[in-house]
Design a protein around this motif. Structure first.
Motif, PDB file in Angstrom:
ATOM      1  N   THR A 209      37.304  56.613  44.005  1.00  7.59           N
ATOM      2  CA  THR A 209      35.913  57.049  43.825  1.00  7.59           C
ATOM      3  C   THR A 209      35.562  57.987  45.114  1.00  7.59           C
ATOM      4  O   THR A 209      34.413  58.431  45.087  1.00  7.59           O
ATOM      5  CB  THR A 209      35.006  56.002  43.705  1.00  7.59           C
ATOM      6  OG1 THR A 209      35.098  55.088  44.789  1.00  7.59           O
ATOM      7  CG2 THR A 209      35.167  55.099  42.678  1.00  7.59           C
TER       8      THR A 209
ATOM      9  N   PHE B 122      35.600  50.152  46.528  1.00  9.89           N
ATOM     10  CA  PHE B 122      35.928  50.250  45.087  1.00  9.89           C
ATOM     11  C   PHE B 122      37.349  50.338  44.910  1.00  9.89           C
ATOM     12  O   PHE B 122      38.181  50.050  45.852  1.00  9.89           O
ATOM     13  CB  PHE B 122      35.288  51.574  44.811  1.00  9.89           C
ATOM     14  CG  PHE B 122      33.857  51.699  44.508  1.00  9.89           C
ATOM     15  CD1 PHE B 122      33.072  51.004  43.199  1.00  9.89           C
ATOM     16  CD2 PHE B 122      32.842  51.857  45.642  1.00  9.89           C
ATOM     17  CE1 PHE B 122      31.701  51.006  43.496  1.00  9.89           C
ATOM     18  CE2 PHE B 122      31.426  51.772  45.698  1.00  9.89           C
ATOM     19  CZ  PHE B 122      30.910  51.385  44.461  1.00  9.89           C
ATOM     20  N   THR B 123      37.763  50.321  43.596  1.00 10.80           N
ATOM     21  CA  THR B 123      39.168  50.195  43.226  1.00 10.80           C
ATOM     22  C   THR B 123      39.527  51.621  42.383  1.00 10.80           C
ATOM     23  O   THR B 123      38.608  52.291  41.989  1.00 10.80           O
ATOM     24  CB  THR B 123      39.500  49.173  42.352  1.00 10.80           C
ATOM     25  OG1 THR B 123      38.758  49.198  41.047  1.00 10.80           O
ATOM     26  CG2 THR B 123      39.309  47.709  43.109  1.00 10.80           C
TER      27      THR B 123
ATOM     28  N   THR C 104      38.105  51.181  39.040  1.00  8.92           N
ATOM     29  CA  THR C 104      36.586  51.773  38.858  1.00  8.92           C
ATOM     30  C   THR C 104      36.632  53.260  38.861  1.00  8.92           C
ATOM     31  O   THR C 104      35.820  53.837  38.200  1.00  8.92           O
ATOM     32  CB  THR C 104      35.765  51.242  40.041  1.00  8.92           C
ATOM     33  OG1 THR C 104      35.760  49.814  39.886  1.00  8.92           O
ATOM     34  CG2 THR C 104      34.535  51.632  39.974  1.00  8.92           C
TER      35      THR C 104
ATOM     36  N   ILE D 271      34.332  39.750  31.343  1.00  7.86           N
ATOM     37  CA  ILE D 271      33.527  39.787  32.575  1.00  7.86           C
ATOM     38  C   ILE D 271      33.333  38.210  32.735  1.00  7.86           C
ATOM     39  O   ILE D 271      33.448  37.554  33.699  1.00  7.86           O
ATOM     40  CB  ILE D 271      32.247  40.457  32.597  1.00  7.86           C
ATOM     41  CG1 ILE D 271      32.495  42.056  32.521  1.00  7.86           C
ATOM     42  CG2 ILE D 271      31.474  40.087  33.647  1.00  7.86           C
ATOM     43  CD1 ILE D 271      31.698  43.077  32.188  1.00  7.86           C
TER      44      ILE D 271
ATOM     45  N   ASP E  24      38.762  45.018  37.568  1.00  5.73           N
ATOM     46  CA  ASP E  24      37.640  44.308  38.531  1.00  5.73           C
ATOM     47  C   ASP E  24      36.287  44.517  37.794  1.00  5.73           C
ATOM     48  O   ASP E  24      36.104  45.435  36.754  1.00  5.73           O
ATOM     49  CB  ASP E  24      37.426  44.912  39.779  1.00  5.73           C
ATOM     50  CG  ASP E  24      37.343  46.468  39.635  1.00  5.73           C
ATOM     51  OD1 ASP E  24      38.269  47.170  39.740  1.00  5.73           O
ATOM     52  OD2 ASP E  24      36.033  46.985  39.850  1.00  5.73           O
ATOM     53  N   ALA E  25      35.403  43.511  37.969  1.00  8.39           N
ATOM     54  CA  ALA E  25      34.129  43.584  37.150  1.00  8.39           C
ATOM     55  C   ALA E  25      33.405  44.633  37.154  1.00  8.39           C
ATOM     56  O   ALA E  25      32.657  45.127  36.166  1.00  8.39           O
ATOM     57  CB  ALA E  25      33.393  42.389  37.541  1.00  8.39           C
ATOM     58  N   THR E  26      33.359  45.549  38.225  1.00  7.47           N
ATOM     59  CA  THR E  26      32.590  46.719  38.517  1.00  7.47           C
ATOM     60  C   THR E  26      33.268  47.896  37.472  1.00  7.47           C
ATOM     61  O   THR E  26      32.624  48.483  36.687  1.00  7.47           O
ATOM     62  CB  THR E  26      33.027  47.508  39.954  1.00  7.47           C
ATOM     63  OG1 THR E  26      32.632  46.427  40.889  1.00  7.47           O
ATOM     64  CG2 THR E  26      32.057  48.413  40.169  1.00  7.47           C
ATOM     65  N   ALA E  27      34.605  47.912  37.307  1.00  6.03           N
ATOM     66  CA  ALA E  27      35.144  48.907  36.154  1.00  6.03           C
ATOM     67  C   ALA E  27      34.819  48.308  34.720  1.00  6.03           C
ATOM     68  O   ALA E  27      34.356  49.161  33.969  1.00  6.03           O
ATOM     69  CB  ALA E  27      36.604  48.752  36.473  1.00  6.03           C
TER      70      ALA E  27
ATOM     71  N   ALA F 212      32.035  46.549  33.981  1.00  6.04           N
ATOM     72  CA  ALA F 212      30.759  46.824  33.362  1.00  6.04           C
ATOM     73  C   ALA F 212      30.318  48.443  33.524  1.00  6.04           C
ATOM     74  O   ALA F 212      29.533  48.703  32.639  1.00  6.04           O
ATOM     75  CB  ALA F 212      29.869  46.326  34.852  1.00  6.04           C
ATOM     76  N   LEU F 213      30.977  49.361  34.190  1.00  7.21           N
ATOM     77  CA  LEU F 213      30.721  50.548  34.032  1.00  7.21           C
ATOM     78  C   LEU F 213      31.139  51.083  32.691  1.00  7.21           C
ATOM     79  O   LEU F 213      30.456  51.900  31.747  1.00  7.21           O
ATOM     80  CB  LEU F 213      31.546  51.441  35.174  1.00  7.21           C
ATOM     81  CG  LEU F 213      31.183  52.975  35.108  1.00  7.21           C
ATOM     82  CD1 LEU F 213      29.729  53.210  35.223  1.00  7.21           C
ATOM     83  CD2 LEU F 213      31.906  53.169  36.594  1.00  7.21           C
TER      84      LEU F 213
END
Ligand SMILES: Nc1ncnc2c1ncn2[C@@H]1O[C@H](COP(=O)(O)OP(=O)(O)O)[C@@H](O)[C@H]1O
Ligand SMILES: O=c1ccn([C@@H]2O[C@H](COP(=O)(O)OP(=O)(O)O)[C@@H](O)[C@H]2O)c(=O)[nH]1
Length: 238
Positions: A135, A140-141, A144, A190, A198-201, A203-204
């Protein structure tokens, strides 16, 4: 002949899987096998955007980075993805697939910067676009980054090609009793803290209603079955 299930996909290729059985780096045979799969999909006319990881060269949270400032370690991780992206694009060129690498961090002498309309243009022209440097932000990963770029280019699905053949009830590398889901909702993935992404990925993708398919990068034919909409891996859905 049956038609592919998707017109445009975002393919997340694991950096760590590039090592093959080596302790680190890029294994020649492994990258050639991955690229052969990608070439087969590209020949069907599926528009391919690719996000490549960097864990085979450097992982910001790795023991080797202990004591390092996290953001600095993460920038090293992002640079590692640039190396993988260059290797991937070159391997694609060898099999007649045209690829363009676009980086989220400025490194113009090496690769062109990420410019969304340009990326969309390449995809429409049938070129494979490889998004490097995640990103562009620490913490971040590349998963994500896959969710982000997938949303930006309006991909129909994120295909996460990884070392396991789908999402399990627990990490299958640690728990031999873990069971494989054929489908699972974002909310459940989640809530259960499933670490496959990961939870960010998650959730997006959930918020953008962008489904994810998790499948094995090493299983022969798996990517093609996913592309044809056949039963393979795990679908993570809204
Ligand atoms: N519930 C789970 N289902 C499947 N894999 C899981 C799960 N929990 C943890 N994992 C681990 O997540 C890994 C894939 O995620 P990650 O390390 O981010 O790989 P990648 O290099 O593909 O980004 C797998 O190798 C697996 O061991
Ligand atoms: O947007 C991003 C993407 C990646 N990274 C860094 O780059 C490393 C390599 O990416 P990742 O671990 O996602 O690769 P993979 O799991 O596919 O090998 C990560 O550990 C982070 O340190 C980052 O800081 N920001």
């Amino acid at each position: 002949m049956s038609k592919p299930a998707y017109k445009r996909v975002l393919l997340k290729l694991s950096g760590e899987a590039l090592m093959g059985d080596d302790p680190y780096g890029i294994n020649r045979g492994t990258i050639e096998r991955m690229v052969a799969d990608v070439a087969e999909v590209a020949k069907l006319g599926v528009e391919l955007a690719v996000v490549i990881g960097g864990g085979n060269i450097f992982r910001g949270v790795a023991p080797g980075a202990q004591g390092m400032d996290r953001a600095t370690a993460d920038y090293m991780g992002m640079l590692a993805t640039v190396m993988n992206a260059l290797a991937l694009a070159d391997a694609m060129r060898h099999v007649g697939v045209t690829a363009r690498v676009m980086s989220a961090i400025g490194i113009e002498q090496v690769v062109e910067p990420y410019v969304r309309p340009k990326a969309l243009q390449y995809l429409e022209e049938g070129k494979v676009v490889i998004f490097a440097a995640g990103t562009g932000n620490p913490f971040f990963t590349t998963d994500t980054a896959a969710a982000l770029r997938g949303s930006e280019v309006s991909a129909e699905i994120v295909l996460k090609a990884t070392k396991v053949d789908g999402v399990y009830s627990a990490d299958p590398k640690k728990d031999p009793d873990a069971t494989l889901y054929s489908t699972i909702s974002f909310d459940e993935a989640i809530a259960k803290h499933l670490q496959v992404m990961d939870a960010t990925a998650f959730a997006l993708c959930r918020d953008q209603k962008l489904p994810i398919k998790v499948f094995s990068i090493t299983k022969p034919g798996a990517m093609m079955r996913v592309i044809m909409g056949e039963d393979e891996g795990t679908l993570v859905h809204v």
